[in-house]
Scaffold this active site. Structure first.
Site, PDB file in Angstrom:
ATOM      1  N   GLY A  78       6.196 -39.150   6.674  1.00  0.00           N
ATOM      2  CA  GLY A  78       6.566 -39.842   5.428  1.00  0.00           C
ATOM      3  C   GLY A  78       6.183 -41.314   5.492  1.00  0.00           C
ATOM      4  O   GLY A  78       6.432 -41.962   6.509  1.00  0.00           O
ATOM      5  N   ARG A 102       1.279 -34.751   6.639  1.00  0.00           N
ATOM      6  CA  ARG A 102       2.027 -33.927   7.591  1.00  0.00           C
ATOM      7  C   ARG A 102       1.025 -32.863   8.030  1.00  0.00           C
ATOM      8  O   ARG A 102       0.752 -31.918   7.305  1.00  0.00           O
ATOM      9  CB  ARG A 102       3.267 -33.356   6.929  1.00  0.00           C
ATOM     10  N   ASP A 136       9.679 -39.318  14.347  1.00  0.00           N
ATOM     11  CA  ASP A 136       9.785 -38.582  15.615  1.00  0.00           C
ATOM     12  C   ASP A 136       8.755 -37.457  15.767  1.00  0.00           C
ATOM     13  O   ASP A 136       8.247 -37.228  16.869  1.00  0.00           O
ATOM     14  CB  ASP A 136      11.210 -38.075  15.842  1.00  0.00           C
ATOM     15  N   THR A 179       9.636 -45.447   9.447  1.00  0.00           N
ATOM     16  CA  THR A 179      10.316 -44.485   8.569  1.00  0.00           C
ATOM     17  C   THR A 179      11.499 -45.166   7.900  1.00  0.00           C
ATOM     18  O   THR A 179      12.207 -45.952   8.552  1.00  0.00           O
ATOM     19  CB  THR A 179      10.787 -43.222   9.323  1.00  0.00           C
ATOM     20  N   ASP A 209      14.164 -43.870   7.227  1.00  0.00           N
ATOM     21  CA  ASP A 209      15.418 -43.224   7.632  1.00  0.00           C
ATOM     22  C   ASP A 209      16.194 -43.976   8.730  1.00  0.00           C
ATOM     23  O   ASP A 209      17.377 -43.733   8.911  1.00  0.00           O
ATOM     24  CB  ASP A 209      15.141 -41.805   8.148  1.00  0.00           C
ATOM     25  N   ASP A 237      15.984 -43.326  11.804  1.00  0.00           N
ATOM     26  CA  ASP A 237      16.529 -42.193  12.568  1.00  0.00           C
ATOM     27  C   ASP A 237      15.900 -42.033  13.950  1.00  0.00           C
ATOM     28  O   ASP A 237      15.975 -40.957  14.544  1.00  0.00           O
ATOM     29  CB  ASP A 237      16.362 -40.881  11.767  1.00  0.00           C
ATOM     30  N   ARG A 241      31.973 -44.808 -16.368  1.00  0.00           N
ATOM     31  CA  ARG A 241      31.447 -43.558 -15.816  1.00  0.00           C
ATOM     32  C   ARG A 241      31.378 -43.596 -14.293  1.00  0.00           C
ATOM     33  O   ARG A 241      31.554 -44.645 -13.665  1.00  0.00           O
ATOM     34  CB  ARG A 241      30.012 -43.350 -16.324  1.00  0.00           C
ATOM     35  N   ARG A 251      17.784 -36.675   5.559  1.00  0.00           N
ATOM     36  CA  ARG A 251      18.223 -35.275   5.720  1.00  0.00           C
ATOM     37  C   ARG A 251      19.252 -35.134   6.813  1.00  0.00           C
ATOM     38  O   ARG A 251      20.263 -34.491   6.651  1.00  0.00           O
ATOM     39  CB  ARG A 251      17.013 -34.387   6.044  1.00  0.00           C
TER      40      ARG A 251
HETATM   41  P1  ADP Z   1       8.760 -37.457   8.896  1.00  0.00           P
HETATM   42  O1  ADP Z   1      10.044 -37.763   9.607  1.00  0.00           O
HETATM   43  O2  ADP Z   1       8.573 -38.225   7.664  1.00  0.00           O
HETATM   44  O3  ADP Z   1       8.491 -35.993   8.725  1.00  0.00           O
HETATM   45  P2  ADP Z   1       7.254 -37.568  11.253  1.00  0.00           P
HETATM   46  O4  ADP Z   1       6.750 -38.758  11.899  1.00  0.00           O
HETATM   47  O5  ADP Z   1       8.303 -36.800  11.918  1.00  0.00           O
HETATM   48  O6  ADP Z   1       7.656 -37.973   9.819  1.00  0.00           O
HETATM   49  O7  ADP Z   1       5.949 -36.709  10.952  1.00  0.00           O
HETATM   50  C1  ADP Z   1       5.818 -35.397  11.196  1.00  0.00           C
HETATM   51  C2  ADP Z   1       4.323 -35.154  11.355  1.00  0.00           C
HETATM   52  O8  ADP Z   1       3.884 -35.465  12.675  1.00  0.00           O
HETATM   53  C3  ADP Z   1       3.971 -33.674  11.227  1.00  0.00           C
HETATM   54  O9  ADP Z   1       3.805 -33.285   9.918  1.00  0.00           O
HETATM   55  C4  ADP Z   1       2.669 -33.583  11.974  1.00  0.00           C
HETATM   56  O10 ADP Z   1       1.586 -34.018  11.205  1.00  0.00           O
HETATM   57  C5  ADP Z   1       2.820 -34.605  13.055  1.00  0.00           C
HETATM   58  N1  ADP Z   1       3.032 -33.944  14.354  1.00  0.00           N
HETATM   59  C6  ADP Z   1       2.125 -33.912  15.310  1.00  0.00           C
HETATM   60  N2  ADP Z   1       2.552 -33.237  16.377  1.00  0.00           N
HETATM   61  C7  ADP Z   1       3.794 -32.811  16.087  1.00  0.00           C
HETATM   62  C8  ADP Z   1       4.776 -32.054  16.786  1.00  0.00           C
HETATM   63  N3  ADP Z   1       4.542 -31.607  18.032  1.00  0.00           N
HETATM   64  N4  ADP Z   1       5.943 -31.794  16.171  1.00  0.00           N
HETATM   65  C9  ADP Z   1       6.180 -32.265  14.933  1.00  0.00           C
HETATM   66  N5  ADP Z   1       5.282 -32.997  14.235  1.00  0.00           N
HETATM   67  C10 ADP Z   1       4.107 -33.265  14.781  1.00  0.00           C
HETATM   68  O1  F6P Z   2      11.354 -39.129   6.679  1.00  0.00           O
HETATM   69  C1  F6P Z   2      11.300 -39.818   5.514  1.00  0.00           C
HETATM   70  C2  F6P Z   2      11.762 -39.012   4.340  1.00  0.00           C
HETATM   71  O2  F6P Z   2      11.627 -39.841   3.207  1.00  0.00           O
HETATM   72  C3  F6P Z   2      13.177 -38.461   4.427  1.00  0.00           C
HETATM   73  O3  F6P Z   2      14.179 -39.400   4.155  1.00  0.00           O
HETATM   74  C4  F6P Z   2      13.143 -37.357   3.426  1.00  0.00           C
HETATM   75  O4  F6P Z   2      14.090 -36.383   3.744  1.00  0.00           O
HETATM   76  C5  F6P Z   2      11.752 -36.829   3.562  1.00  0.00           C
HETATM   77  O5  F6P Z   2      10.968 -37.876   4.128  1.00  0.00           O
HETATM   78  C6  F6P Z   2      11.144 -36.388   2.261  1.00  0.00           C
HETATM   79  O6  F6P Z   2       9.969 -35.759   2.527  1.00  0.00           O
HETATM   80  P1  F6P Z   2       8.819 -35.438   1.470  1.00  0.00           P
HETATM   81  O7  F6P Z   2       8.033 -36.687   1.318  1.00  0.00           O
HETATM   82  O8  F6P Z   2       8.032 -34.372   2.114  1.00  0.00           O
HETATM   83  O9  F6P Z   2       9.475 -35.040   0.200  1.00  0.00           O
END
Ligand code: ADP
Ligand code: F6P
Length: 319
Positions: A11, A72, A103, A125, A127, A129, A162, A171
């Protein structure tokens, strides 16, 4: 000439551009050739990569989103995808990579590090988190966006007496909901880390506020709890207060990054380049107090995050 790459993944978050800019310019200043990898890990797989100059990152420090795009990328979760990424790096002579994301992105960075390409993660991010760091890039901007929107909802709630049930992103992590709720003077806050009971933790608080003569009611609910439409309906039925749900959604991820996000991003970008310059990979850059530090990615990913209970109690005390 030594080369490094930079990508943004997962994200998007305001301030990612400032981090990319800092990585590019600090690395160029160290004499590296720098590659911008587009669309997150996808760029490593399909070769959408461009050599960056000082001017490639002009005019982005003030912009939300990410100029090198994000994705992603499911393929990178498999070893086959990681090996393709490694091959691309070797073809271009990329010896180190800065990965800006959350992460999941760091898991990919750890896998690529194990495959032989030094990777350094920068937490980006909204979040907040990532446990190993006190701060993730984008959090301050998102928090201020949410507070601004709560203020606007409060204006109209007050006019009509209201209630607004405001659904805030997050999440599994309630940091954004809790802090924005506190700053927005919310009547009730519900986060995924703390089990809640509708009657006690929402309804009783709204009724109490009404009995105190309050003319507006803001209930902040983290995305991980969800159900803001049903919660609204239940509040209205039980209290007679007209209640609307406001799902803030992706508005929270956009907008110009705050000064804090730009500064932290710029500092973390420099720190990441310094690690790679010294041949160090498999690290996450983090903030401890006002210091920039780093952790082993695997150790960082194992750390368990908890919500600030004292802040939660404070928000309740002064609601
Ligand atoms: P978000 O919290 O917004 O989902 P992340 O940084 O967790 O963002 O991004 C997840 C993305 O990281 C995945 O969609 C994928 O493209 C990449 N990724 C690469 N390797 C991994 C892995 N082993 N597990 C999860 N995500 C991975
Ligand atoms: O990790 C960032 C975040 O914005 C979260 O807060 C949220 O749950 C998620 O990404 C939304 O994901 P998407 O962009 O796939 O709707």
């Amino acid at each position: 000439m030594r080369s490094i790459g930079v990508l943004t993944s997962g994200g998007d978050a305001p301030g990612m551009n400032a981090a990319v800019r800092s990585v590019v310019r600090c690395a160029l200043a160290e004499g590296f050739k720098v590659y911008g990898i587009y669309d997150g890990y996808n760029g490593l797989i399909n070769g959408k990569i461009e050599e960056m100059t000082v001017n490639s990152v002009s005019n982005i420090i003030n912009k939300g989103g990410t100029a090198i795009y994000t994705a992603r990328c499911l393929e990178f979760k498999d070893q086959e995808g990681v090996l393709k990424g490694k091959e691309t790096c070797e073809k271009l002579g990329i010896e180190g990579l800065v990965v800006i994301g959350g992460d999941g992105s760091f898991r990919g960075a750890a896998d690529l590090s194990s495959a032989g390409i030094n990777c350094v993660g920068i937490p980006g991010t909204i979040d907040n988190d990532i446990t190993c760091t006190d701060y993730t890039i984008g959090y301050d901007t998102a928090m201020n966006t949410v507070v601004d929107l709560i203020d606007k909802l409060r204006d109209t709630c007050n006019s009509h007496a209201r209630c607004s049930v405001v659904e805030v992103m997050g999440r599994r992590c309630g940091d954004l909901a809790l802090n924005a709720g506190l700053a927005g003077g919310a009547t009730a806050i519900v986060v995924p880390e703390i089990p809640f009971d509708f009657e006690k933790d929402i309804l009783a608080k709204v009724v109490d506020a009404k009995n105190r003569g309050k003319h507006n009611f803001i209930v902040v609910v983290a995305e991980g709890i969800g159900g803001s439409a049903e919660i609204s309906k239940k509040i209205e039925e039980a209290t007679g207060i007209e209640t609307r749900a406001a799902i803030l959604a992706h508005i929270q991820r956009g907008g110009a990054p705050s000064a804090k996000d730009r500064i932290v991003a710029s500092r973390m970008g420099k720190y990441a380049v310094d690690l790679l310059k010294n041949g160090i990979g498999n690290r996450v850059v983090a903030m401890k107090g006002n210091d920039i530090v780093d952790y082993n990615i695997h150790e960082a990913l194992k750390m368990k995050k908890s919500i600030d209970q004292e802040l939660f109690k404070l928000a309740d005390l002064i609601k």
